[in-house]
Design a protein around this motif. Structure first.
Motif, PDB file in Angstrom:
ATOM      1  N   LEU A  96     -23.308  29.027  29.537  1.00 16.63           N
ATOM      2  CA  LEU A  96     -22.756  27.679  29.742  1.00 16.63           C
ATOM      3  C   LEU A  96     -21.655  27.376  28.726  1.00 16.63           C
ATOM      4  O   LEU A  96     -20.638  26.771  29.064  1.00 16.63           O
ATOM      5  N   GLU A  97     -21.868  27.789  27.491  1.00 17.68           N
ATOM      6  CA  GLU A  97     -20.847  27.579  26.471  1.00 17.68           C
ATOM      7  C   GLU A  97     -19.571  28.334  26.824  1.00 17.68           C
ATOM      8  O   GLU A  97     -18.467  27.839  26.618  1.00 17.68           O
ATOM      9  N   GLY A  98     -19.716  29.537  27.386  1.00 17.14           N
ATOM     10  CA  GLY A  98     -18.554  30.302  27.819  1.00 17.14           C
ATOM     11  C   GLY A  98     -17.780  29.576  28.908  1.00 17.14           C
ATOM     12  O   GLY A  98     -16.547  29.522  28.875  1.00 17.14           O
ATOM     13  N   ILE A  99     -18.493  28.980  29.859  1.00 11.13           N
ATOM     14  CA  ILE A  99     -17.817  28.212  30.918  1.00 11.13           C
ATOM     15  C   ILE A  99     -17.103  27.018  30.314  1.00 11.13           C
ATOM     16  O   ILE A  99     -15.957  26.717  30.664  1.00 11.13           O
ATOM     17  N   ALA A 100     -17.758  26.330  29.373  1.00 10.58           N
ATOM     18  CA  ALA A 100     -17.132  25.173  28.717  1.00 10.58           C
ATOM     19  C   ALA A 100     -15.872  25.597  27.961  1.00 10.58           C
ATOM     20  O   ALA A 100     -14.827  24.930  28.037  1.00 10.58           O
ATOM     21  N   GLU A 132     -29.064  18.186  35.660  1.00 10.68           N
ATOM     22  CA  GLU A 132     -28.925  17.532  34.369  1.00 10.68           C
ATOM     23  C   GLU A 132     -30.173  17.649  33.521  1.00 10.68           C
ATOM     24  O   GLU A 132     -30.186  17.226  32.385  1.00 10.68           O
ATOM     25  N   ASN A 133     -31.265  18.186  34.043  1.00 17.55           N
ATOM     26  CA  ASN A 133     -32.503  18.290  33.295  1.00 17.55           C
ATOM     27  C   ASN A 133     -32.667  19.658  32.652  1.00 17.55           C
ATOM     28  O   ASN A 133     -33.657  20.314  32.834  1.00 17.55           O
ATOM     29  N   LEU A 134     -31.676  20.075  31.913  1.00 13.28           N
ATOM     30  CA  LEU A 134     -31.757  21.345  31.206  1.00 13.28           C
ATOM     31  C   LEU A 134     -31.981  21.093  29.714  1.00 13.28           C
ATOM     32  O   LEU A 134     -31.533  21.848  28.861  1.00 13.28           O
ATOM     33  N   LEU A 135     -32.678  20.006  29.401  1.00 12.95           N
ATOM     34  CA  LEU A 135     -33.008  19.615  28.040  1.00 12.95           C
ATOM     35  C   LEU A 135     -31.776  19.633  27.146  1.00 12.95           C
ATOM     36  O   LEU A 135     -30.837  18.910  27.368  1.00 12.95           O
ATOM     37  N   GLU A 136     -31.770  20.478  26.112  1.00  9.85           N
ATOM     38  CA  GLU A 136     -30.662  20.460  25.157  1.00  9.85           C
ATOM     39  C   GLU A 136     -29.350  20.940  25.763  1.00  9.85           C
ATOM     40  O   GLU A 136     -28.293  20.733  25.201  1.00  9.85           O
ATOM     41  N   LEU A 137     -29.385  21.583  26.912  1.00  8.09           N
ATOM     42  CA  LEU A 137     -28.162  22.063  27.548  1.00  8.09           C
ATOM     43  C   LEU A 137     -27.522  21.010  28.452  1.00  8.09           C
ATOM     44  O   LEU A 137     -26.435  21.223  28.970  1.00  8.09           O
ATOM     45  N   GLY A 138     -28.187  19.888  28.627  1.00 10.01           N
ATOM     46  CA  GLY A 138     -27.681  18.839  29.504  1.00 10.01           C
ATOM     47  C   GLY A 138     -26.299  18.349  29.118  1.00 10.01           C
ATOM     48  O   GLY A 138     -25.444  18.120  29.975  1.00 10.01           O
ATOM     49  N   ASP A 139     -26.038  18.200  27.815  1.00  7.48           N
ATOM     50  CA  ASP A 139     -24.722  17.745  27.363  1.00  7.48           C
ATOM     51  C   ASP A 139     -23.640  18.766  27.688  1.00  7.48           C
ATOM     52  O   ASP A 139     -22.519  18.403  28.048  1.00  7.48           O
ATOM     53  N   LEU A 140     -23.980  20.039  27.569  1.00  8.08           N
ATOM     54  CA  LEU A 140     -23.021  21.103  27.872  1.00  8.08           C
ATOM     55  C   LEU A 140     -22.701  21.128  29.368  1.00  8.08           C
ATOM     56  O   LEU A 140     -21.539  21.255  29.765  1.00  8.08           O
ATOM     57  N   VAL A 141     -23.714  20.973  30.198  1.00  7.64           N
ATOM     58  CA  VAL A 141     -23.509  20.907  31.648  1.00  7.64           C
ATOM     59  C   VAL A 141     -22.644  19.699  31.987  1.00  7.64           C
ATOM     60  O   VAL A 141     -21.682  19.800  32.762  1.00  7.64           O
ATOM     61  N   GLN A 142     -22.940  18.565  31.391  1.00  6.40           N
ATOM     62  CA  GLN A 142     -22.178  17.331  31.649  1.00  6.40           C
ATOM     63  C   GLN A 142     -20.718  17.501  31.229  1.00  6.40           C
ATOM     64  O   GLN A 142     -19.808  17.072  31.935  1.00  6.40           O
ATOM     65  N   TYR A 143     -20.481  18.144  30.096  1.00  8.48           N
ATOM     66  CA  TYR A 143     -19.116  18.395  29.635  1.00  8.48           C
ATOM     67  C   TYR A 143     -18.348  19.213  30.677  1.00  8.48           C
ATOM     68  O   TYR A 143     -17.209  18.888  31.022  1.00  8.48           O
ATOM     69  N   CYS A 144     -18.969  20.279  31.179  1.00 12.17           N
ATOM     70  CA  CYS A 144     -18.320  21.127  32.187  1.00 12.17           C
ATOM     71  C   CYS A 144     -18.024  20.336  33.457  1.00 12.17           C
ATOM     72  O   CYS A 144     -16.935  20.448  34.030  1.00 12.17           O
TER      73      CYS A 144
END
Length: 173
Positions: A96-100, A132-144
């Motif tokens: 996910l960070e790579g996509i961001a 959006e329910n990926l716990l700590e990854l939710g912000d990263l998903v939202q950013y993308c």
């Protein structure tokens, strides 16, 4: 930035790909997250670019690497990027960070659409389908998701690992 060895290796891969795929390009693009039977990198339509991204996580290491490669509609190498990041993480987070990072880097492209390809189906689905329910990854998903909404020229799609091989190898450098 990418080393000369990585650039040379990428150029060799592109040349081999061209020799192996000496046939007319289809104008059709894959734009959904369903896996395809294609195991080869596909050209974007003329005037557009493809940005392939992948993460490399090695068990027992306290770091991971992101690799990105931009190619044009002729398969020619435009630019590449390697990032080493600290931290012990699951595989989904660096993907996910790579996509961001790819979305952020794509903002520097001034013309045409940019198709961002990842071989992480879970990551692509999370971004495309709004999980959006990926716990700590939710912000990263939202950013993308916000980046995709803010720029109509960007598109994200899933590709098989074989079609994402150059980014995969760059990430392993």
């Amino acid at each position: 930035m990418i080393s000369k060895a990585a650039v040379d290796w990428s150029a060799k891969q592109v040349a081999e790909w061209k020799r192996a795929n000496n046939k007319p390009e289809s104008a059709e693009r894959v734009s959904d997250s369903r896996p395809t039977n294609e195991s080869r990198w596909q050209h974007p339509v003329p005037g557009n670019l493809k940005l392939n991204v992948d993460a490399s996580v090695i068990a027992g290491q306290n770091s991971y690497t992101l690799g990105m490669v931009i190619r044009n509609h002729q398969g020619e190498y435009i630019s590449g990027k390697v990032m080493r990041c600290a931290g012990r993480v699951s595989v989904l987070e660096p993907e996910l960070e790579g996509i961001a990072e790819a979305l952020s880097w794509a903002q520097n492209v001034t013309e045409g659409e940019v198709v961002i390809e990842s071989d992480s189906l879970a990551s692509v689905n999370a971004v495309q389908k709004g999980h959006e329910n990926l716990l700590e990854l939710g912000d990263l998903v939202q950013y993308c998701q916000d980046m995709l909404r803010a720029n109509e020229r960007f598109m994200i799609s899933f590709v098989r690992r074989q079609a994402n091989r150059v980014a995969h190898e760059v990430a392993r450098i």
